[in-house]
Design a protein around this motif. Structure first.
Motif, mmCIF file in Angstrom:
data_model
loop_
_atom_site.group_PDB
_atom_site.id
_atom_site.type_symbol
_atom_site.label_atom_id
_atom_site.label_comp_id
_atom_site.label_asym_id
_atom_site.label_seq_id
_atom_site.Cartn_x
_atom_site.Cartn_y
_atom_site.Cartn_z
ATOM 1 N N TRP A 176 0.797 -1.225 0.000
ATOM 2 C CA TRP A 176 0.000 0.000 0.000
ATOM 3 C C TRP A 176 0.832 1.280 0.000
ATOM 4 O O TRP A 176 0.315 2.342 -0.360
ATOM 5 N N TYR B 255 -9.076 7.635 -2.182
ATOM 6 C CA TYR B 255 -9.339 6.853 -0.974
ATOM 7 C C TYR B 255 -9.519 7.749 0.244
ATOM 8 O O TYR B 255 -10.388 7.506 1.091
ATOM 9 N N PHE C 197 -12.705 7.961 2.708
ATOM 10 C CA PHE C 197 -12.500 7.736 4.133
ATOM 11 C C PHE C 197 -12.899 8.965 4.951
ATOM 12 O O PHE C 197 -13.447 8.843 6.045
ATOM 13 N N PHE D 112 -16.581 9.029 5.349
ATOM 14 C CA PHE D 112 -16.991 8.051 6.353
ATOM 15 C C PHE D 112 -16.771 8.597 7.768
ATOM 16 O O PHE D 112 -17.624 8.428 8.650
ATOM 17 N N ILE E 144 -11.444 -1.438 10.448
ATOM 18 C CA ILE E 144 -12.113 -1.071 9.205
ATOM 19 C C ILE E 144 -11.129 -1.076 8.040
ATOM 20 O O ILE E 144 -11.439 -1.529 6.934
ATOM 21 N N GLY E 145 -9.914 -0.570 8.278
ATOM 22 C CA GLY E 145 -8.906 -0.568 7.218
ATOM 23 C C GLY E 145 -8.527 -1.967 6.778
ATOM 24 O O GLY E 145 -8.423 -2.253 5.576
ATOM 25 N N ALA F 28 -10.365 -4.677 7.161
ATOM 26 C CA ALA F 28 -11.532 -5.285 6.507
ATOM 27 C C ALA F 28 -11.680 -4.796 5.073
ATOM 28 O O ALA F 28 -12.016 -5.572 4.172
ATOM 29 N N ALA F 29 -11.411 -3.502 4.858
ATOM 30 C CA ALA F 29 -11.506 -2.972 3.493
ATOM 31 C C ALA F 29 -10.456 -3.596 2.581
ATOM 32 O O ALA F 29 -10.734 -3.950 1.431
ATOM 33 N N ALA F 30 -9.226 -3.748 3.101
ATOM 34 C CA ALA F 30 -8.164 -4.362 2.301
ATOM 35 C C ALA F 30 -8.482 -5.814 1.987
ATOM 36 O O ALA F 30 -8.285 -6.280 0.857
ATOM 37 N N THR G 152 -11.477 -7.143 1.864
ATOM 38 C CA THR G 152 -12.612 -7.184 0.940
ATOM 39 C C THR G 152 -12.157 -6.973 -0.499
ATOM 40 O O THR G 152 -12.601 -7.672 -1.421
ATOM 41 N N TRP G 153 -11.267 -6.001 -0.690
ATOM 42 C CA TRP G 153 -10.719 -5.772 -2.032
ATOM 43 C C TRP G 153 -9.974 -7.005 -2.516
ATOM 44 O O TRP G 153 -10.104 -7.422 -3.672
ATOM 45 N N SER H 245 -14.593 -5.014 15.573
ATOM 46 C CA SER H 245 -15.570 -4.793 14.517
ATOM 47 C C SER H 245 -16.965 -5.223 14.956
ATOM 48 O O SER H 245 -17.961 -4.616 14.574
#
Length: 522
Positions: free
Chosen positions: A119, A154, A158, A161, A181-182, A184-186, A188-189, A519
């Motif tokens: 990243w 991004y 963010f 949000f 959250i970060g 989980a987002a990574a 998910t992608w 979470s």
């Protein structure tokens, strides 16, 4: 043997990543930071795949030890419920047991290093390597601007949000929850991309081996590739000629005492040798430049030209090497077709290699052995391998569709692991886990190696991959491997969120256990 298996696999995986990188990259011509960054990314991803089976076997042993510790009856309570311990299979240490406390630290280092690479560092290095700047400061500036534009989107999402959470009185967001959250987002992608790449690999790998048994199909496919590559080769040569013409004009207009002459010299060093010699003969360095009567290119236009030269030269060199390799493959497939009807069972090559072959290999792989392998055994071997891989693909698809069912257990991966867990057969557990995750990794990683996004991203073998593609592949590996491992643990029901059992998780899962709890509270 405590910890020895971990050390051996760490060393083995390093040389495996180094071997693959040497096949695709060029250690002599590419920048050392590009080689180190790509090697580290590939190494960490391959390391997760190879070490995770050891983590599973160690976790199963720790579960057995925990159950044995809790099964002893209390001294003053004869009516307490006692958890039975399997007497036939005592809790003995696996040969690859890793002491407590090592794996959580190991996974934290591997996980967060790979996330930092994918990243932050690798995107910056990718923009830096693609930049046409003539100084380190100029390349860093270009990389910062490109990444600022990329990550600005991004940050905008963010920020929106955070504003929503701040104005909502029912939500209270803390730092640990932001971290959750970060992650989980990574993930998910990565899971979204994993579905696409894994689905393609599950179909393409068995099909490629089945078609590999068809000699006529392979030969026709090679002819088609040759025609396609010939067009690309001609286009690369034409593009190189056009770019070299621009370099020639710039070289003739900017003389030795011009302030931008150093930039032109840098561009000339990136040109092929024959063009450098031609331009050097046609240039008069002793002619002064006249700033009033001549129009000279700007530094910005030279940066753009420098970038075009790097791209065109790399593309031309790659197509030339691939053309030679493809011709050799076509000639060899034609030889196989001719030798299939040979009555002497001796493989005869149309073009003999001028280089001396290894005598040791030549002694065992003689023309007779080569004929039996290429004309008789290899097609059947590929067909059998294709059938076995097809069965693995069906098992993966079935398990992916049924892994959420815990009563009864329908995922075949979970069934195999749970059967071995009852007998504490650690060797079988590690072999089954390794074969399962290795097959999943091959399906995903092979798709990454096959992907070609026009001419910007393309992993070419025989040291023909450019720096941009190498770094991009490292980014993909780092983003795909964590979701791949979580998917594997879900298929085997080693993840407590899937099995819904209050059992000790693996060390890899425990790294993200706190984030899952946060979470849920959010």
């Amino acid at each position: 043997m405590s910890g020895a298996a971990l050390g051996l696999e760490i060393v083995f995986v390093f040389f495996l990543a180094l071997f693959l990188l040497h096949r695709y990259g060029d250690f002599k011509k590419q920048h050392r930071l590009v080689i180190v960054g790509t090697l580290l990314a590939w190494y960490l991803c391959f390391l997760i795949v190879f070490i995770l089976p050891l983590d599973v076997s160690t976790t199963i042993y720790n579960r057995c030890r925990h159950a044995a510790a809790n099964s002893s009856p209390p001294e003053n309570n004869s009516t307490a419920i006692v958890t039975p311990v399997p007497s036939q299979h005592p809790c003995f240490k696996p040969w690859s047991y890793i002491p407590d406390g090592i794996m959580p630290i190991f996974w934290r280092v591997v996980y967060w290093t790979s996330q930092f690479l994918t990243w932050i560092l690798l995107p910056f290095m990718q923009s830096y390597a693609r930049s046409g700047g003539f100084s380190i400061t100029g390349k860093i500036k270009t990389a910062l601007i490109e990444n600022a534009i990329y990550y600005g989107t991004y940050l905008l999402i963010f920020g929106a949000f955070l504003i929503y959470v701040a104005v909502n009185p029912r939500l209270h967001l803390e730092w640990n929850q932001l971290q959750t959250i970060g992650i989980a987002a990574a993930n998910t992608w990565g899971l979204f991309l994993l579905v696409l790449l894994l689905g393609y690999g599950l179909v393409e790998i068995p099909r490629s081996y089945w078609n590999g048994a068809k000699r006529g199909y392979l030969l026709m496919k090679t002819y088609f590739k040759a025609a396609k590559l010939m067009t690309e080769k001609a286009d690369a040569e034409e593009n190189l000629e056009d770019v070299m013409e621009e370099v020639r004009k710039v070289n003739e207009s900017i003389k030795y005492n011009h302030p931008l002459r150093k930039c032109v010299d840098t561009i000339l060093k990136k040109c092929p040798t024959e063009y450098q010699e031609k331009m050097g003969r046609n240039m008069d360095d002793y002619e002064d430049f006249d700033e009033k009567h001549n129009t000279y290119p700007s530094e910005k236009s030279l940066v753009k030209l420098h970038k075009q030269v790097i791209y065109s030269v790399q593309r031309h060199r790659r197509t030339q090497v691939q053309w030679q390799i493809l011709l050799e493959q076509a000639f060899y497939l034609e030889d196989v077709a001719k030798n299939e009807t040979s009555a002497t069972h001796q493989f005869v090559h149309t073009f003999q290699s001028p280089e001396p072959e290894n005598r040791f290999i030549q002694y065992f792989y003689n023309p007779t052995v080569e004929w039996y392998w290429e004309c008789l055994l290899r097609p059947w071997f590929y067909r059998i391998l294709a059938v076995v891989l097809s069965i693995f693909s069906v098992i993966v698809v079935w398990s992916e569709c049924t892994f959420f069912s815990t009563t009864p257990v329908l995922s075949l991966f979970a069934v195999f692991i749970q059967l071995a867990e009852r007998t504490y057969n650690y060797i079988y557990i590690e072999i089954a886990c390794f074969l399962s995750i290795f097959f999943l990794s091959i399906c995903v990683y092979s798709t990454v190696f096959r992907i070609r996004v026009f001419n910007y991203y393309y992993l070419a073998s025989h040291h023909q991959t450019d720096a941009y593609s190498l770094l991009f592949s490292g980014m993909l590996f780092c983003r795909l491997t964590p979701p791949l491992c979580l998917n594997f643990l879900g298929l085997t029901h080693m993840d407590s969120s899937i099995s819904h059992k209050n059992t000790q998780p693996t060390a890899y899962t425990s790294v993200s256990m706190a984030r899952k709890q946060n979470s849920l509270s959010l």
